[in-house]
Design a protein around this motif. Sequence first.
Motif, PDB file in Angstrom:
ATOM      1  N   GLU A 239       1.779 -14.196   3.869  1.00  0.00           N
ATOM      2  CA  GLU A 239       0.760 -14.726   2.944  1.00  0.00           C
ATOM      3  C   GLU A 239       1.449 -15.586   1.863  1.00  0.00           C
ATOM      4  O   GLU A 239       0.963 -16.656   1.496  1.00  0.00           O
TER       5      GLU A 239
ATOM      6  N   ALA B 105      -5.896  -6.303  -5.931  1.00  0.00           N
ATOM      7  CA  ALA B 105      -6.280  -7.710  -6.138  1.00  0.00           C
ATOM      8  C   ALA B 105      -6.791  -8.337  -4.844  1.00  0.00           C
ATOM      9  O   ALA B 105      -6.437  -7.889  -3.754  1.00  0.00           O
TER      10      ALA B 105
ATOM     11  N   SER C 172       0.789  -1.236   0.000  1.00  0.00           N
ATOM     12  CA  SER C 172       0.000   0.000   0.000  1.00  0.00           C
ATOM     13  C   SER C 172       0.821   1.286   0.000  1.00  0.00           C
ATOM     14  O   SER C 172       0.251   2.364  -0.115  1.00  0.00           O
TER      15      SER C 172
ATOM     16  N   ASN D  47       2.783  -8.678   6.013  1.00  0.00           N
ATOM     17  CA  ASN D  47       1.573  -9.441   5.659  1.00  0.00           C
ATOM     18  C   ASN D  47       1.781 -10.187   4.352  1.00  0.00           C
ATOM     19  O   ASN D  47       1.477 -11.375   4.244  1.00  0.00           O
ATOM     20  N   SER D  48       2.314  -9.494   3.344  1.00  0.00           N
ATOM     21  CA  SER D  48       2.557 -10.154   2.063  1.00  0.00           C
ATOM     22  C   SER D  48       3.540 -11.308   2.257  1.00  0.00           C
ATOM     23  O   SER D  48       3.390 -12.380   1.654  1.00  0.00           O
TER      24      SER D  48
HETATM   25  N1  UDP Z   1      -3.176  -6.541  -0.580  1.00  0.00           N
HETATM   26  C1  UDP Z   1      -4.342  -6.875  -1.229  1.00  0.00           C
HETATM   27  N2  UDP Z   1      -4.411  -6.630  -2.561  1.00  0.00           N
HETATM   28  C2  UDP Z   1      -3.392  -6.092  -3.279  1.00  0.00           C
HETATM   29  C3  UDP Z   1      -2.200  -5.767  -2.600  1.00  0.00           C
HETATM   30  C4  UDP Z   1      -2.118  -6.020  -1.242  1.00  0.00           C
HETATM   31  O1  UDP Z   1      -5.285  -7.385  -0.622  1.00  0.00           O
HETATM   32  O2  UDP Z   1      -3.558  -5.909  -4.484  1.00  0.00           O
HETATM   33  C5  UDP Z   1      -3.112  -6.801   0.879  1.00  0.00           C
HETATM   34  C6  UDP Z   1      -2.110  -7.897   1.189  1.00  0.00           C
HETATM   35  O3  UDP Z   1      -2.758  -9.157   1.091  1.00  0.00           O
HETATM   36  C7  UDP Z   1      -1.644  -7.537   2.587  1.00  0.00           C
HETATM   37  C8  UDP Z   1      -1.834  -6.026   2.670  1.00  0.00           C
HETATM   38  O4  UDP Z   1      -2.632  -5.651   1.545  1.00  0.00           O
HETATM   39  O5  UDP Z   1      -2.485  -8.176   3.541  1.00  0.00           O
HETATM   40  C9  UDP Z   1      -0.539  -5.258   2.575  1.00  0.00           C
HETATM   41  O6  UDP Z   1       0.192  -5.415   3.746  1.00  0.00           O
HETATM   42  P1  UDP Z   1       1.771  -5.582   3.744  1.00  0.00           P
HETATM   43  O7  UDP Z   1       2.195  -5.714   5.168  1.00  0.00           O
HETATM   44  O8  UDP Z   1       2.170  -6.677   2.844  1.00  0.00           O
HETATM   45  O9  UDP Z   1       2.317  -4.246   3.089  1.00  0.00           O
HETATM   46  P2  UDP Z   1       2.095  -2.678   3.355  1.00  0.00           P
HETATM   47  O10 UDP Z   1       0.923  -2.278   2.532  1.00  0.00           O
HETATM   48  O11 UDP Z   1       1.874  -2.504   4.826  1.00  0.00           O
HETATM   49  O12 UDP Z   1       3.342  -2.056   2.851  1.00  0.00           O
END
Ligand code: UDP
Length: 463
Positions: free
Chosen positions: A356, A331, A277, A352-353
């Motif tokens: 996942e 997505a 994000s 989180n990524s």
């Molecule tokens: N995410 C999602 N769709 C996307 C991109 C990211 O649902 O197209 C979700 C992803 O599954 C994760 C979160 O957004 O749960 C992003 O958290 P992360 O800790 O990976 O990264 P940040 O956004 O905090 O840099």
Amino acid sequence: MGKSHVLIIPYPAQGHVMPMIELARYLVQQGVKVTFVNTEVTQKAVTSNWQNTDGFDDLMMVSIPDGLEPWEDRTDLCKLTISILETMPGKLEELIEKINKEDSNKLNCVIADGGMGWAIKVSKKMGIISALFQPASAASLVPALCAQRLIEEGFISNNGIPLKNETIQLSETMPPIKPQNLPWACFKDSATIEAIFKVVSEVIEVSKMTEWYICNSTIELEPAAFSMFPQLMPIGPLLASNRLADQEGHFWQEDPTCLTWLDQQPECSVIYIAFGSFTILNQTQFEELTLGLELSNRPFLWVLRPGMTKETYPDGFMERVKSRGKIVSWAPQQKVLAHPSVACFMSHCGWNSTIEGVTNGLPFLCWPYFADQIQNETYICDIWKTGLGFNKDESAIITRDEIKSKVDKLLSDKMFRSNALDIKEKVTNSIKKGGCSNTNLTNFTEWIQKEATHDSTDQPDSM
Ligand code: UDP
């Protein structure tokens, strides 16, 4: 006996809100009532993209202001953090008073994100027991835990600013780290470093006031970090037990067409590219990535979040890749990662990524942007050996040839997929009945439920 009533408050960022909503949904399924506190801006984003409320009547989404005007830039973390600290403690106190006046189920417990450590002080003042939640890795907390030592040894100033270029070895078993890669030190300006250092120092201070400090990770992924911080209880990965269910808490609307597109691709063929994000790509880097994907000559699914780049594609690119490339603005990531067509995950390595990808047994191509993402890349490449990082050229750009070369290397060496499947199994066992994360989460839930028998265990504090 009434229901236990918990207030959950995340830091207002996508990677914090999502796992805390998952925790909230889990607790509601266990019979706990949850009031989930967003800032006004995140509340609007989350509720407008919410898919399914069935079975979650006991999950109340409420909001309080973060102190910034609606149009102000919330990607300026220094400004946002200072504003939160000035505005939100008073607003939270008012909210708790209102709930306890109007709701027959008074609040029994506050669960605060580590980035909102001040909320623990508010709950203590109001005589409500509390727990801390760490949405990132345990390893990302260890530098803050060792901050005093880092100051004494001259690696950082009293305000967290990196001073030396020598590698830090926090313990024999922890991956080494450079001062400029410390989770709070990856920001460009010293005001932001100082503001974030204050927040991470506060979390260590308030962790002494809470009975529980839970972490969205597993002991199997990071035994060394957990051994340095015994109070920290691994309970994750929270989403892993809910892999194909709808993930909630999105700030942007998911584009489901990527799933039907994935259905049409050969098994284990697609490069999935998503940078979370926050990540921003400049035009040169954006072009190199597009051309690198073209050179790689494989199907790809790419998340290009609104505002992430100017999206000026190289001439003819879209036409040339249209038979094997799909670009979406957001997505359903959980479902994408679980899809059999996906071969690897090109990721910014947000925690989180990372977890996942791990729980879906995928190898990684690491493209960290800032903060704890650099430590997470070290886990993936050097400790778990489930992925490869990219080298940058003299202008700090990852070139198209470097991208093609790493895609080829990752996908031609079976060792990465095999290590990824081994780790997936360990992590999955941890969230099964009898596993470490599962046991901790069950004990934590029982502790919360016990609190339903009395209004509070603490006496109000004079703060
Ligand atoms: N995410 C999602 N769709 C996307 C991109 C990211 O649902 O197209 C979700 C992803 O599954 C994760 C979160 O957004 O749960 C992003 O958290 P992360 O800790 O990976 O990264 P940040 O956004 O905090 O840099």
